[in-house]
Every structure is written in structure tokens, then in C-alpha cells.
Design a protein around this motif. Structure first.
Motif, short mmCIF file in Angstrom:
data_model
loop_
_atom_site.label_atom_id
_atom_site.label_comp_id
_atom_site.label_asym_id
_atom_site.label_seq_id
_atom_site.Cartn_x
_atom_site.Cartn_y
_atom_site.Cartn_z
N ASP A 154 1.13 -0.78 -0.06
CA ASP A 154 0.08 0.32 0.24
C ASP A 154 0.56 1.17 -0.02
O ASP A 154 1.51 1.91 1.01
CB ASP A 154 -0.73 -0.17 1.26
CG ASP A 154 -1.60 1.03 1.34
OD1 ASP A 154 -1.87 2.11 0.42
OD2 ASP A 154 -2.77 1.16 2.21
N ILE A 155 1.10 2.04 -1.23
CA ILE A 155 1.80 2.93 -1.76
C ILE A 155 1.69 3.89 -0.14
O ILE A 155 2.12 5.17 0.17
CB ILE A 155 1.94 3.85 -2.77
CG1 ILE A 155 0.85 4.11 -3.09
CG2 ILE A 155 1.84 2.52 -3.59
CD1 ILE A 155 0.61 5.28 -4.48
N ASN A 156 0.01 4.44 -0.11
CA ASN A 156 -0.30 5.46 1.16
C ASN A 156 0.15 5.41 1.86
O ASN A 156 1.17 6.30 2.66
CB ASN A 156 -2.04 5.22 1.18
CG ASN A 156 -2.48 5.97 -0.09
OD1 ASN A 156 -1.97 6.90 -1.10
ND2 ASN A 156 -3.55 5.32 -0.87
N GLU A 182 9.82 10.72 -2.47
CA GLU A 182 8.89 10.62 -3.78
C GLU A 182 9.59 9.38 -5.03
O GLU A 182 8.88 8.74 -5.12
CB GLU A 182 9.34 11.96 -4.64
CG GLU A 182 7.98 11.34 -5.91
CD GLU A 182 8.16 12.95 -6.72
OE1 GLU A 182 8.39 13.02 -8.26
OE2 GLU A 182 9.33 13.66 -6.64
N ARG A 183 10.79 9.43 -5.29
CA ARG A 183 11.42 7.66 -5.62
C ARG A 183 10.66 6.57 -5.27
O ARG A 183 10.30 5.47 -5.24
CB ARG A 183 12.88 8.26 -6.35
CG ARG A 183 13.78 7.17 -7.36
CD ARG A 183 12.91 6.39 -8.22
NE ARG A 183 13.29 5.96 -8.96
CZ ARG A 183 12.16 4.97 -8.55
NH1 ARG A 183 11.37 4.36 -7.95
NH2 ARG A 183 13.01 3.74 -9.43
N ILE A 184 11.27 6.73 -3.48
CA ILE A 184 10.64 5.66 -3.17
C ILE A 184 9.12 5.01 -3.05
O ILE A 184 8.48 4.26 -3.91
CB ILE A 184 10.79 5.44 -1.42
CG1 ILE A 184 12.12 5.51 -1.51
CG2 ILE A 184 10.48 4.20 -0.96
CD1 ILE A 184 13.22 5.98 -0.02
N VAL A 185 8.11 6.01 -3.30
CA VAL A 185 6.72 5.59 -3.16
C VAL A 185 6.22 5.54 -4.83
O VAL A 185 6.12 4.52 -5.43
CB VAL A 185 6.28 7.18 -3.18
CG1 VAL A 185 4.63 6.69 -3.55
CG2 VAL A 185 6.62 7.41 -1.43
N GLU A 186 7.41 6.00 -5.75
CA GLU A 186 7.13 5.40 -7.54
C GLU A 186 7.35 3.54 -7.28
O GLU A 186 7.08 3.34 -8.45
CB GLU A 186 7.68 6.45 -8.01
CG GLU A 186 7.47 7.68 -8.15
CD GLU A 186 8.73 8.88 -9.53
OE1 GLU A 186 9.42 8.48 -9.60
OE2 GLU A 186 8.67 9.84 -9.00
N TYR A 187 8.74 3.40 -6.55
CA TYR A 187 9.29 1.92 -6.79
C TYR A 187 8.37 0.87 -6.08
O TYR A 187 7.93 -0.01 -6.87
CB TYR A 187 10.56 2.33 -5.61
CG TYR A 187 10.98 0.79 -5.86
CD1 TYR A 187 11.72 0.35 -6.45
CD2 TYR A 187 11.07 -0.34 -4.88
CE1 TYR A 187 12.49 -1.04 -6.41
CE2 TYR A 187 11.33 -1.78 -4.59
CZ TYR A 187 12.32 -1.69 -5.74
OH TYR A 187 12.61 -3.52 -5.62
N PHE A 188 7.72 1.30 -4.80
CA PHE A 188 6.61 1.10 -4.60
C PHE A 188 4.95 0.86 -5.12
O PHE A 188 4.55 -0.33 -5.41
CB PHE A 188 6.24 1.15 -3.43
CG PHE A 188 7.34 0.51 -1.91
CD1 PHE A 188 7.40 -0.98 -2.88
CD2 PHE A 188 8.51 1.11 -1.84
CE1 PHE A 188 8.66 -1.12 -1.70
CE2 PHE A 188 9.29 1.04 -1.37
CZ PHE A 188 9.48 -0.58 -0.93
N LYS A 240 4.13 5.79 2.41
CA LYS A 240 4.07 7.53 1.95
C LYS A 240 4.61 8.05 3.68
O LYS A 240 4.90 9.17 4.09
CB LYS A 240 3.24 8.64 0.82
CG LYS A 240 3.29 9.36 0.66
CD LYS A 240 2.83 10.46 -0.70
CE LYS A 240 2.91 11.64 -0.93
NZ LYS A 240 2.40 11.85 0.25
N LYS A 241 2.93 7.51 4.72
CA LYS A 241 2.47 8.05 5.55
C LYS A 241 3.92 7.92 6.35
O LYS A 241 4.08 8.66 7.06
CB LYS A 241 1.67 7.51 5.37
CG LYS A 241 1.26 7.75 7.42
CD LYS A 241 -0.22 7.30 7.36
CE LYS A 241 -1.07 7.72 9.12
NZ LYS A 241 -1.91 6.77 9.84
N GLU A 242 4.21 6.42 6.09
CA GLU A 242 5.44 5.91 6.90
C GLU A 242 6.55 7.34 6.71
O GLU A 242 7.15 7.36 7.75
CB GLU A 242 5.70 4.61 7.52
CG GLU A 242 6.29 4.54 8.20
CD GLU A 242 5.30 4.21 9.58
OE1 GLU A 242 6.20 4.57 10.73
OE2 GLU A 242 4.48 4.25 10.22
#
Length: 805
Positions: free
Chosen positions: A315-317, A335-341, A320-322
Motif C-alpha cells: 500500500d503506497i499510501n 517520492e522515488r521510493i513511493v514510485e518504486y512501490f 508515504k505516510k510512514e
């Protein structure tokens, strides 16, 4: 010695109080006296050649030496011998003669009283003889079930015909309470005395029988346990001799059961290998050397969590929240980590995870203390997966990663497989820390193994030498960290996608300290928020003057220093309820400042230029200094420069010479040293003579710090131009960029760290290569861009135009 040898009774005699033993008339017993009253009583008896009476102390009143603390009856006797002991005590040998009782209290020190002998009442001899026979029978019975009566004492009781003597002998042998013993001792009716003794002995017989029965049962049980133990040991030995070991059979059966329970989750290759080794172990003699090796192998491989995966869906949300919760700033990395997941989640939702979900391996690169490992911790927390950290710093042995072959003593699986076993899941978040510090030695090159581990095309069938079968690593989320990616071999770099976690600006450090570091350190040191506060101004000074780093690790240490001193102060001064750290008292909690970056000089100087450098701990401002000495055009370089910087200096000198020759750098004739003939005859000297008649010395402080890198070309060219033309360099300007022989300015790396360093040093204007200006300016924090005048340059002429006055 007899009682009749002394004065008739009643008589006034001294009293000795005995706390421990209950004496009887027939006894000759040593008594140790330490109390003054007792010692005085013994001395009085010896001086007056009189008898003495030993009275027992009442229960609970041992140590008392007055009439209220003793029973008013005891043994009258004589002192046969008196000896003084080295420790101050007196030892007397006391002989009991008769039972006595106190009639009248006389003195307190020593205790003296009017004493009379206890006489027995008349008795019926026939009845007494019958009671005596019953008593002797009971004594014989008790002697059979206990150890109270030795044979010689039994013989004395049988042969003696004096009733009171028999009663005293029996009383002294059995265990009686002091109160019961006293009651029996003072009884004047002999018949009643025998009846009481019969009752006491009857009770003692029952108690002894019960004790004996319990002991017999316990002994039988112990014998049974010992018998069973010895029989079992014998059975084991027999089974071993016959080649049958039931315990071993149970272990082997357990291994088979575990294997079958995991069969549907493992590959056929793995199942066959483990089954083969179990069968081999079952055929093997248990005492052979290979048996232990095989048993260790089976215990390792059956601990691998085949088929166990994280139950939480991507769950990318949540990710992102963590990340936002645990880290301030770092917008691009997050931002790049969230894109990866996001890609992984989409593939999972569309059922393509196994076939298509082979993304790049993330590698967080940046200086120490900027949060690389903590980013991985946040990812693991968000995904609710176990975190496995493998420190690769200094790793040289390939077997550490790939496992040892089982032929070696002490062989075990590699760190990757051990990490999976520790995580108890097949899809943990695995952090490969310090991947840039992997070594290479005669034991092999671990980076070659990392190629296989991190390559999505190969890690589905990673082969560990110890396991001897392939294992799927594709479900593991690998995250590498590095300080300097240039030291990572190119093939390994190619398999990773780098997310650069750069230096923090002072403002970002300020916010991180306020939001995370201070609350965390207060909690670690047991302090409440209401007990310690650090003012904003003090915190800014700590950041600027007490730390030298790109990250916040030293800042955390300084805050911890303050917290420790605050905790000590609160304990030493309970009246203090709150400690406030401000600019005024900051030096009380921290030692002298360590200035991170020297601020720009206010006065322009000749031959001194501000250069920008990248270091492992962030950016720095380096002053490049140049001087000229009359000579023959030689160049001397100092400051622990590497080969790249030495080449940059030689290129810069050549470029400046060309500019002088082409009249692009004007040289005033007055700065050129002339010969006497040229001065006398007014001969005009060519400008190029300025670099022919001077030796140049270029230095970059501090000399003990090694320096290297391709970004100091335009800085050195500016310093050489300044010293040769004797034109001052603007003190509020700094620059970075490499130079070609034709005078072009080449792009450089580490721009963000360099500009942050310029910002901290209060530089106003910065010259950077145009290519960096076009492509990298978006990565620079807004507060830095707003504070600096950033000028793009393409040629060395533009650099000199901006920097020389």
C-alpha cells in the motif's frame, strides 16, 4: 563429692543462669560464662567454697540475668574447675548433685537466693515398679525406631533402681521443650513424673515411626528412579551396540515430518536434496564425524521459512505516510521510493508479480548521518515486514555471502540465507549496509556474488554453497546504502538505482532537531518535555558552530550531551524543576565550538580564492592560495593534493599562460620584474615574461587533509591569474568547475553539498558550470537558491570577469 559435704539446706548460694542446655543432677558439664553476674556468682562460690545452682533461662528471655528471666528451679552442684579463656570468657566444669528450688530471692549481682532441695513425695513401690516396667518397655521401643538411646544408656536404665535418677536419665535423652522439661524436672510426685514421661515417649515413638515411614518411602522412590535410570542407560547402550537408537529415530522422523510439511512450498530440487541428506543421515553411524555435520545441515535447512510471506498487501499510501512521519524534507528520495512501490503494487494488483515484477534494486547514497538506514527502517515498518541488516563494510570472503561448502569445519549458510532464517519470512526488507566498502582479497571478490544476489534476472535461483540447492530471493526487497558510489564496481552499479540523500541545510537540521531529535533524546534520557527546553537561537548556534557534518548524527550527540548534563543537574538539585538552555548558558552544557565552515573574508585579496569542494561529510569551502617568487616559471603544489588535482593545477597554469599570450588577461608592465638594463634603457617587456620570471606556489589548507577530485580547475586558474596580474579576487564569491586546456568549463558533481557549504559560509555569489545550472538547480533547496546569486559559466574568461577586481 556429695551434697552432705556442704552446709545443710535450705542455704544461701549463688545462681548461674544457663541459656542453652537444661542440666540434670547426674551431669558433669562444662559451662562457658561471659556475663558479669554469672562470672561473679562462680567467683563467689569458689571463694566461699560453697555450692552453686544453675537455673535455666525462660523461653524467649535468653540473655536475661534477673529473677524474672529464669525458672525458679535448677540443679544444685559444685564447681570442679575454673579456667580463664583468652577471649575474656570463663570456663567452669560443673558437677550436678541434686534438684533444687528457689525459696527466697536475696541479691542481684551476683544473683543469690535461699535455695532448698526438691524432695520426692512418698510412693507405692508396687505401683511404681509396674510404671517403671512400662516406661522401660517404651524406652526400648523408642530405641528401636530412633537413635536417642545408645546401648550403654539403655543398660544403665535397665539396671538402675533409683526412680528419680531413671527419670532424669530418660528426660535428658529425649527432645523436650524447655517448659515441658522444667515441668517434669520440678515434679515431686514420682508416679506422676513416670506417667508424664510415658506420655512424652509414646508421642516420640509415633513421631519417629512416621519419620521412618516417610524416609523409607522416599528412599524406595529414589531407589526406583535410580533403577529406572540405570536400566534406561543400559537399554540405550544395548541399542547402540545393536545399531538401534530410538531417540535418533525420533529425531529423523521429526526431520521427515518437517520436510513433508514444507514440500509444496519448496522447489523439487530443494526437496530432493534435503530428503537425500535425511536418508543419508539415517543410514549413518551416530558416532561418525559426518553425522554431526549432516545434523547441523538438516537443522539449518529445515529452519528456512519456505512458504511464509508477509500477509500485508503493498500500500503506497502507508509507505508515504510512514516516510513523512519519520523523515523531514528528503522530498525527492521519498517520492522515488513511493514510485518504486507504486510499480510493485500495480503489478501485484494485476497478477503480474511473479512474471514481471523485477524492478531495479534501490541504493540510498549520501554522506553519513543523513538517514539512509532509517529510510529502510521506515519502509519495513510501513510494509509490516521484518528488517534484516547485513553489514558489508570490510567484507572480503565470498563464503560470507554464498555460504561455506560442507566439507569445511564450522561450515554454515551465507548471510543472505541466515537473514531469511532470522526473519522467519521469505520476503523481508534486507538492508545491504555500506555496499561501497566491500573488499577484495585472496578469498575472492564478494561484489561478484552481490551481482547475482541483486540481479532480478538471476536471484530467483540463487545458489548457496552450504544448502546445495537454489533459493528464490526475488521476493526480498533489497535496499543498499553507500557513502561514495564511485568505489562500487561498474557492473554492480549497473544493477542498482541510486537515490541520492544529500546534505541538509541548516534550516532543515533545525526542523529535524525540533521535530525528532530533541523529543527522542529526552525520552532516551528519562526527561519530560517540561524539564528541558532548548531555545531556537541556541539550537541554531549548535547547528552552525558545534557540528561539522552533512547529516544530523553529531547534532543528535550534542543534544544528548545537553540531556545528560540536564539529568545530572536535576538529580543534584531537586529544587530545580526546569532547565532552559539559551545562548547565555549554552557554554555550560557544551564545550567550545567547532566551526564548520569559515565565513567569507570581508576584504578582497590577491591570490586567495574561495573554492567549493565535496567531502564524505558534505560540502566545504576551501581557500586556494597562490604566491609568486622570482624564479624560472616553475610550479610548486602543496596541501596533500591527489593526482587529479595536480593535473588540474597544471592545466590551469597552461590556460592562464595562453590567455596572457593572447592578451585576454591583461598584465600591467609594472608587475613584471625587469633587469637593470631593461629599467635603464626603458625596454618594453613582453607580458609573457611574467610567468617566465616567477615561480608559482599553489597551496590548499589544511595541509594534513588529503584532497582530490575534478572540480577545482577554474578556482586554480583564478588564483594563478590573480597572483600573476596582481588583481584582487572578490572575497564574497566562490566557484566550482573543471577546466579543459581550451578554457571550457566542465560540469561537476556534488553541487547540492557545495552550494549548501557556500550558503553556510555566507558567500553571496557562486560560479558554477552552465550544464550544472541547467540540469541540477531544481535539486537545490529553495532557501539556498534564494540566498545565493548563482551564475552559470561556460569559459574561463567569464570566470575571471566575475571574480577579478
Amino acid at each position: 563429692m556429695k551434697l552432705s559435704d556442704y552446709n545443710a539446706f535450705p542455704a544461701t548460694i549463688p545462681i548461674i543462669v544457663e541459656d542453652e542446655i537444661f542440666l540434670y543432677p547426674f551431669m558433669i558439664s562444662p559451662i562457658f560464662l561471659s556475663d558479669d553476674k554469672n562470672i561473679n556468682a562462680a567467683a563467689k562460690a569458689l571463694d566461699e567454697n560453697s555450692l552453686v545452682m544453675v537455673c535455666p533461662a525462660k523461653e524467649g528471655k535468653e540473655g536475661g540475668r534477673d529473677f524474672d528471666s529464669i525458672y525458679p528451679a535448677g540443679v544444685i552442684g559444685s564447681i570442679m574447675r575454673k579456667v580463664s579463656l583468652p577471649d575474656g570468657r570463663i570456663k567452669i566444669l560443673f558437677q550436678g548433685l541434686a534438684r533444687g528450688k528457689i525459696i527466697q530471692k536475696i541479691g542481684e549481682n551476683p544473683l543469690t537466693a535461699l535455695v532448698d532441695v526438691i524432695t520426692s513425695k512418698p510412693y507405692n513401690e508396687i505401683k511404681l515398679e509396674a510404671l517403671l516396667e512400662v516406661l522401660r518397655e517404651k524406652v526400648r521401643t523408642l530405641a528401636n525406631v530412633s537413635s536417642y538411646f545408645p546401648p550403654d544408656l539403655l543398660k544403665t536404665i535397665e539396671e538402675n533402681h533409683e526412680p528419680n535418677r531413671i527419670a532424669d536419665l530418660i528426660s535428658s535423652s529425649i527432645k523436650l521443650k524447655k517448659s515441658d522439661a522444667y515441668e517434669l524436672f520440678t515434679e515431686e510426685d514420682v508416679e506422676q513424673r513416670f506417667m508424664m514421661l510415658i506420655d512424652y515417649i509414646t508421642e516420640e515413638i509415633e513421631a519417629s515411626k512416621l519419620q521412618r515411614e516417610i524416609k523409607t518411602k522416599v528412599h524406595s522412590r529414589i531407589e526406583k528412579i535410580n533403577k529406572e535410570y540405570f536400566l534406561k542407560e543400559q537399554l540405550k547402550q544395548i541399542q547402540k551396540e545393536l545399531g538401534v537408537d530410538t531417540q535418533r529415530e525420533e529425531e529423523i522422523e521429526e526431520y521427515r515430518r518437517k520436510l513433508e510439511s514444507k514440500k509444496r512450498y519448496m522447489s523439487e530440487e530443494a526437496y530432493k536434496e534435503i530428503k537425500k541428506q535425511i536418508d543419508r543421515y539415517a543410514r549413518m553411524h551416530p558416532e561418525s564425524a559426518d553425522a554431526n555435520v549432516l545434523q547441523n545441515y538438516l537443522e539449518w535447512v529445515l529452519e528456512i521459512p519456505f512458504g511464509k510471506y508477509s500477509k500485508k498487501k503493498l500500500d503506497i499510501n502507508a509507505v508515504k505516510k510512514e516516510l513523512d512521519k519519520d523523515h523531514y524534507s528528503l522530498e525527492k528520495p521519498k517520492e522515488r521510493i513511493v514510485e518504486y512501490f507504486a510499480v510493485k503494487e500495480l503489478l501485484e494488483l494485476r497478477g503480474l508479480k511473479k512474471s514481471e515484477g523485477k524492478g531495479a534494486i534501490l541504493c540510498f547514497a549520501g554522506p553519513p548521518g543523513v538517514g539512509k538506514t532509517s529510510l529502510a527502517n521506515s519502509i519495513a515498518k510501513a510494509l509490516k515486514r521484518p528488517l534484516v541488516r547485513i553489514a558489508l563494510g570490510g567484507l572480503e570472503d565470498v563464503s560470507e555471502l554464498r555460504g561455506h561448502r560442507r566439507t569445511y569445519i564450522g561450515a554454515m549458510p551465507g548471510r543472505i540465507v541466515q537473514g531469511i532464517i532470522d526473519a522467519k519470512e521469505m520476503d523481508p526488507v534486507m538492508v545491504l549496509d555500506e555496499i561501497d566498502k566491500v573488499g577484495r582479497s585472496f578469498r575472492g571478490d564478494p561484489t561478484s556474488v552481490l551481482l547475482e544476489i541483486l540481479d532480478p534476472e538471476q536471484n530467483t535461483h540463487f545458489r548457496d554453497y552450504y544448502l546445495n540447492f537454489s533459493i528464490d530471493l526475488s521476493n526480498i526487497i533489497f535496499i543498499a546504502t553507500a557513502n561514495d558510489i564511485s568505489t562500487i564496481p561498474a557492473p554492480l552499479r549497473d544493477r542498482m538505482e541510486f537515490i541520492f540523500v544529500s546534505s541538509y541545510t541548516p534550516q532543515e537540521k533545525f526542523e529535524i532537531a525540533k521535530r525528532y531529535l530533541i523529543p527522542q533524546e529526552l525520552k532516551k534520557h528519562g526527561l519530560k518535555r517540561s524539564e528541558l527546553s532548548i531555545s531556537d537561537a541556541a539550537l541554531q548556534v549548535i547547528i552552525e558552530k558545534y557540528t561539522r557534518e552533512a547529516g544530523v548524527r553529531n547534532l543528535r550527540r550534542r543534544i544528548a550531551d545537553i540531556a545528560r548534563k540536564a539529568a545530572k543537574e536535576l538529580l543534584e538539585n531537586p529544587e530545580i524543576k526546569k532547565i532552559s538552555v539559551t545562548l547565555k548558558n549554552l557554554d555550560k552544557y557544551l564545550e567550545k565550538p567547532v566551526f564548520e565552515i569559515e565565513t567569507a573574508d570581508k576584504v578582497p585579496q590577491v591570490g586567495v580564492v574561495n573554492g567549493l569542494a565535496w567531502t564524505a561529510v558534505g560540502g566545504d569551502v576551501l581557500k586556494i592560495e597562490a604566491i609568486k617568487i622570482k624564479g624560472k616559471g616553475m610550479l610548486q603544489l602543496t596541501g596533500s593534493l591527489g593526482e587529479v588535482m595536480k593535473e588540474s593545477a597544471r592545466i590551469a597554469l597552461s590556460v592562464v599562460k595562453v590567455m596572457i599570450d593572447q592578451r585576454k588577461l591583461p598584465i600591467d608592465e609594472s608587475v613584471i620584474p625587469k633587469t637593470s638594463k631593461e629599467r635603464d634603457e626603458g625596454i618594453k617587456v613582453d607580458p609573457s615574461e611574467v610567468y617566465r620570471r616567477y615561480d608559482l606556489h599553489l597551496h590548499i589548507p589544511e595541509g594534513a587533509t588529503p584532497k582530490d577530485g575534478p572540480s577545482a580547475g577554474i578556482t586554480m586558474a583564478t588564483a594563478i591569474s590573480s597572483i600573476l596580474s596582481e588583481r584582487k579576487v572578490r572575497s564574497d564569491i566562490a566557484m566550482t568547475g573543471e577546466l579543459t586546456l581550451t578554457g571550457r568549463v566542465l560540469p561537476i558533481g556534488g553541487l547540492k553539498e557545495k552550494l549548501i557549504a557556500a550558503y553556510k559560509a555566507k558567500i553571496k555569489k557562486v560560479l558554477i558550470p552552465k550544464k550544472n545550472y541547467d540540469r541540477d538547480l531544481d535539486d537545490i533547496p529553495k532557501e539556498v537558491v534564494d540566498a545565493l546569486e548563482i551564475i552559470p559559466v561556460t569559459r574561463v574568461e567569464e570566470v575571471l570577469k566575475e571574480s577579478l577586481l
